[in-house]
Write an enzyme that holds these catalytic residues in place. Structure first.
Site, PDB file in Angstrom:
ATOM      1  N   ASP A 123       0.836  -1.195   0.000  1.00 48.36           N
ATOM      2  CA  ASP A 123       0.000   0.000   0.000  1.00 48.36           C
ATOM      3  C   ASP A 123       0.872   1.247   0.000  1.00 48.36           C
ATOM      4  O   ASP A 123       0.666   2.188  -0.775  1.00 48.36           O
ATOM      5  CB  ASP A 123      -0.890   0.056   1.249  1.00 48.36           C
ATOM      6  CG  ASP A 123      -2.129  -0.804   1.169  1.00 48.36           C
ATOM      7  OD1 ASP A 123      -2.775  -0.819   0.106  1.00 48.36           O
ATOM      8  OD2 ASP A 123      -2.468  -1.437   2.172  1.00 48.36           O
ATOM      9  N   GLU A 324     -12.948   5.946  -4.472  1.00 55.13           N
ATOM     10  CA  GLU A 324     -13.460   4.707  -5.055  1.00 55.13           C
ATOM     11  C   GLU A 324     -14.777   4.933  -5.799  1.00 55.13           C
ATOM     12  O   GLU A 324     -14.886   4.629  -6.991  1.00 55.13           O
ATOM     13  CB  GLU A 324     -13.670   3.657  -3.953  1.00 55.13           C
ATOM     14  CG  GLU A 324     -12.378   3.268  -3.248  1.00 55.13           C
ATOM     15  CD  GLU A 324     -12.624   2.497  -1.959  1.00 55.13           C
ATOM     16  OE1 GLU A 324     -12.039   1.413  -1.797  1.00 55.13           O
ATOM     17  OE2 GLU A 324     -13.388   2.988  -1.097  1.00 55.13           O
TER      18      GLU A 324
END
Length: 389
Positions: A123, A324
């Protein structure tokens, strides 16, 4: 490292001035963090960067196609460079994913991101790659990442704002389940404070993309200046070019697949439980018996949905609007689909986030399936219950 990465580029995609500015702007993004040893970081970034050497300036490839699509816009050239940089970043992330087990870069980093999720080492690395590649362009006024608390200033007076989730579904990354990257591009607004630049409805996006890292590495782009969605596949032979393999992708208007975590069914609303019961038995509007398919990587579930129809999402307010929901909803609508919060008037692209990490419910996919969902009593999951897994 910056010099070696710059040398790998096609010479006509960056000016000497931009590369000089890169050295100044990117240094802070490339500073080592504690999650990786310096030696491992250098080896991994060098390997990924070499593998990601750009060919995007060649005729017929990504940058040239973007310039053609955006020809009617005043900033077509700048958009082509920016999207090319995003494509290069995703090549580098993909190469890092492939190489990570060989270099022992697996597992958790030991910290949490701004949303409270435990961060994987990849990440953090993917976030660094995205930020450094975007800083190189000199075209990004500020950026916002799911992995960071706030908006990051990049180049004063630059024309674009970029939002992204650098490694969606990273909980799956250590077991080789597909993961993805999501990004959206806005034009910077004059006079607006940097911290407010990303806080706008998704309908104002200039373009959006995701990359699905799987058997193939696929970049899905809703390009600027064109009302369509294209697939670009990464050619992994030397040069690692993005090659357009599908143009004007259309999501089927009706599907027979739904995608969500059914382990949470005991917390669902009565409306959602009734809908799932009906379509699973072939009692829905289509008369077809629906099946469950769930990867637990939103990009991968959405990629399948675009190709096969049906819908995917989350009935609880869990997914981030900025990083998102809005970019993927932009792609869904360009492909003829719909994205809502599960209600008839709950269009995702109309949702205005008040804070950078605001969340919402999400149902997106085939237009007729999403419309059918809205005919049931509220399908959104009540409450704000959190889960450990």
């Amino acid at each position: 490292l910056v010099q070696s990465r710059a040398a790998s580029r096609a010479p006509d995609t960056r000016s000497h001035g931009a590369m000089t500015a890169l050295t100044r702007r990117s240094a802070s993004f490339l500073a080592p963090r504690a999650v990786l040893s310096t030696a491992s970081r250098v080896r991994l970034r060098a390997r990924a960067s070499a593998a990601a050497a750009s060919t995007s300036a060649a005729p017929g490839y990504l940058a040239a196609a973007v310039r053609e699509d955006a020809a009617g816009l005043g900033d077509a050239h700048e958009l082509s460079l920016l999207i090319s940089a995003l494509g290069d970043a995703c090549k580098e992330i993909g190469a890092a994913l492939e190489a990570a087990p060989l270099l022992g870069v697996s597992g958790y980093a030991g910290g949490c991101n701004a949303s409270g999720d435990a961060q994987k080492k990849l990440d953090v690395l993917a976030d660094e790659i995205m930020r450094a590649r975007l800083a190189e362009t000199g075209l990004v006024r500020c950026l916002a990442s799911e992995e960071n608390d706030g908006v990051v200033a990049v180049t004063e007076g630059a024309p674009f704002v970029v939002v992204f989730d650098p490694l969606d579904g990273s909980r799956n990354v250590d077991v080789s389940i597909p993961v993805g990257t999501i990004a959206g591009v806005y034009r910077a607004e004059a006079g607006k404070p940097l911290e407010e630049q990303p806080l706008r409805p998704g309908r104002e996006l200039v373009c959006a993309l995701y990359v699905n890292y799987s058997v193939q590495t696929t970049l899905c782009l809703a390009p600027p200046g064109a009302e369509r969605v294209d697939f670009w596949t990464l050619d992994r032979s030397p040069g690692r070019a993005w090659v357009r393999t599908a143009e004007d992708v259309q999501c089927p208007v009706r599907g027979a697949i739904y995608s969500l975590n059914t382990a949470r069914a005991f917390d669902w609303s009565e409306g959602l439980r009734q809908y799932i019961d009906d379509v699973s038995q072939g009692k829905g509007q289509s008369g077809k018996q629906a099946s469950l398919r769930y990867v637990c990587s939103l990009v991968s579930d959405f990629h399948r949905t675009l190709l096969q129809g049906g819908w995917c999402g989350n009935p609880r307010a869990h997914l981030r609007i900025v990083f998102e929901c809005a970019p993927l909803a932009f792609i869904a609508e360009r492909a003829g689909g719909l994205a809502t919060d599960g209600t008839a008037g709950g269009r995702v692209l109309d949702r205005l986030p008040l804070h950078l990490h605001d969340r919402m419910e999400l149902f997106m996919g085939s237009s007729e399936d999403i419309q059918e969902l809205a005919t049931y009593p509220d399908v959104r999951q009540p409450g704000d219950k959190a889960y450990s897994v």
